[in-house]
Design a protein around this motif. Sequence first.
Motif, PDB file in Angstrom:
ATOM      1  N   SER B  70       0.814  -1.228   0.000  1.00 47.81           N
ATOM      2  CA  SER B  70       0.000   0.000   0.000  1.00 47.81           C
ATOM      3  C   SER B  70       0.840   1.268   0.000  1.00 47.81           C
ATOM      4  O   SER B  70       0.447   2.278  -0.566  1.00 47.81           O
ATOM      5  N   ARG B 270      -3.959   2.251   2.793  1.00 44.76           N
ATOM      6  CA  ARG B 270      -4.334   0.832   2.828  1.00 44.76           C
ATOM      7  C   ARG B 270      -5.734   0.611   2.277  1.00 44.76           C
ATOM      8  O   ARG B 270      -5.998  -0.378   1.601  1.00 44.76           O
ATOM      9  N   LEU B 273      -5.815   0.093  -1.340  1.00 47.28           N
ATOM     10  CA  LEU B 273      -4.966  -1.051  -1.708  1.00 47.28           C
ATOM     11  C   LEU B 273      -3.575  -0.650  -2.196  1.00 47.28           C
ATOM     12  O   LEU B 273      -2.608  -0.845  -1.487  1.00 47.28           O
ATOM     13  N   SER B 274      -3.459  -0.092  -3.402  1.00 44.86           N
ATOM     14  CA  SER B 274      -2.123   0.305  -3.827  1.00 44.86           C
ATOM     15  C   SER B 274      -2.197   1.258  -4.999  1.00 44.86           C
ATOM     16  O   SER B 274      -3.231   1.390  -5.647  1.00 44.86           O
TER      17      SER B 274
END
Lengths: 399, 409
Positions: B70, B270, B273-274
């Motif tokens: 993340s 986070r 996600l990324s």
Amino acid sequence: MRIEPARRTRDMVYAVRDIVLVAEEAQRAGKDLLYLNIGDPNLYDFRTPEHILDAVRDAMYRNRNGYSHSSGIEEARDAIRRRALSQGIREIRDIFVTTGASEAIDIALSSLVNPGDNVLIPAPGYPLYSSLLCKLDVQAREYLLNEEEGWQPDLADMEARVDDKTRAIVLINPNNPTGAVYRKEFIEGVIDLCRRNGLVLFSDEIYDRLLFDDHQHVSSASLADDVCILTFNGLSKNYVAPGFRIGWCIVSGPQETTADYLAAMLKLTRARLSASHPMQYGIAPALDGDDSHLQDMIQRLESRAALTDRMMNAIEGIRCVRPQAAFYAFPSLEIEEEDEDFVKALIRETGVVVVHGGGFGQKPGSRHFRIVTLPDEEILRRAYERVADFLQAWPSRRK
Amino acid sequence: MSIRAARRTAGIRYANREVVQLAEEAQRRGRKLLNLNIGDPNIFGFRTPECIQEAMIRAIRENHNGYSHSSGLAEARAAIRRQAESRGLRKVQEVLVTNGGSEAIDMALSALVNSGDNVLLPAPGYPLYAALLSRLEAETRRYRLDESNNWQPDIEHMAEQIDGRTRAIVLINPNNPTGCVYSRETIEAVIDLCRGHKLVLISDEIYDRILFNGHEHVPSASLADDVCIVTINGLSKNYIAPGLRCGWSITSGPAGLCEDYLQGMRKLSRVRLSAGHPQQHAIAPALLGAQEHLPPLCDILSRRARFCAERLNAIEGVQCVEPQGAFYAFPSLQIAGRDEDFVRELILETGVIVVQGSGFGLQGQPSYFRIVTLPGDEVLAEAFDRIEDFLGSWRRRHPFTEEAAAPAL
């Protein structure tokens, strides 16, 4: 002195990623880790189809490295529209391409709710929704999925939670974390609730091609043309490219109902300029392709789901509804302790990394954990054996 | 029945993209469009350096197509940290890789402000910040950039805006839309204000390698180690890859001061996600590479910046401070009437697309417009000829009187 963070971040928990911290601790302690916690097919034996990669590469060589239109490139939006029409989605008002479906959901929620409003989300359900609502200072109200009914939504419970501050209902179908595919009559029930209460239906269909045992997926927006429905999808799961961060939102429903809301969403898309440009060139080849990767992928996922069903249900103290789609299972645990304590101890003692049910919301008093069924059968078998042994030795099971 | 949109979207305006609709109308009327409105080097013939493209394509081939951590790819974060420290940034606490500088700014603001808090933004300034604050139901307060002082921030005016609900000051340096590069003294004065009022400094340095005529860029975080500074940067501008949506934030300052705030930002990272994964593999090659693309890029842009300033200053009723970096100029106009109306008519009549000053948070007189200095010399020359003709006709139709000129802000 400390810089005080915004309140919106205080109550935000993200169990899926927070559990990684416990796993890192176990790894430092020398445990052999078996990862059954991350819904990322590329970490296992699944690969992005070649022709999608080629399309992105070619786009880069053609210097498609500047911004795209805020709503996405034309050829991608056309392909998404064609696919939606073929699924029977009616009254399509607009399509916008986003940085993963996560961003589409963020834009859709941010454009809709004011503080004091509430949104109905499934329990159990993917935690992004509650985190985003937390970010917006808006209440997430959980409705139950009914384990006895193969994890179909509990319509009576859903209806009981609607009040005059409710703005939307979230359906995740196929579901993360249960692997259930919703039956048409349940979706119709939810649409009817939206219709009667003037609610927006958020239909998250990101796993809609990963179906087992002849289960059929019905797209919510194919069942009504008089309700505002947002359908979320993307390349992440069906096309094995979560790291591309390419998702989209299909807005459907009557023009006059959706117009103001759509205009607000488009404002937010403009402010952030665009989704990744070269990646968008993967969309049309993916959706217009022959989907030849799917057959093999589904076959492997299906046998892993079957293995999970078989081995989990053979463990005393565990019951598991057989997944019908996606790559998750959500078995229940007959223990007295909190499932969070169980799962953390499981990771520390055995190295099997799963996420506790509490991280997804669940019926009060029930205990669960989520398994990602992506690893190969050998790993799954080893993991499930360790879970069986560990559960047998667990304090409240020994009595 | 119509679905009501959230209040937070009501105040959002994004003139940069709204002029595009006017441009489409002009095109339908048969005008030949000259785009001086989009800060996207790739559409003006500039190319992403080969090493970046190759690194990303290699990453795709090597199956880096799943999520990343993340916070970003370890190798990329290490390269960002190394470059930051080599440029003198002090007490770097965290590097977070994001989907463009835009997302880094979104996270930095979302993790900081509650509704009712306020943040100081430059006037003129890049409109993303005001849109994000509106989304967070926080208040935008504008501080003046001083045209008579080469567009340096007016520190006194900035100080006057601060109250008990102020949480941060945003600096954009080099600046969009003025092209100004801030002096060390200016930045030190802003840091002093942050120190005195316990504010976070958000220092947007996305154009920091695009500098002209010996002007030097001083990173804010190199001047203090006792203030929480969030430095924003990315591949978009310095590395000619805006469409890769690859940016980052560097948070620096005393560990204890930054820690809770950083936890908030990490949580937000986070949740989504990324950042895009393959493009992160291009960060280290970009930052650690030979930077061979930069001297010719700066050379050509500095010539265009000078040409823009000289040519605009030759038009009666126009004044333009010569840009010192980035790829924008922000000339003032002595006209009667609203800048919005002037720009609308300019686009529809001549096809020259610029963005009005009010799109950057400047109201009142004098009027301004932003031009992007990326197009080729001939396009710029043609555009300025059309602007000159149009301005002459506008001034004949709407006579300018000194009484009409009230000070901006």
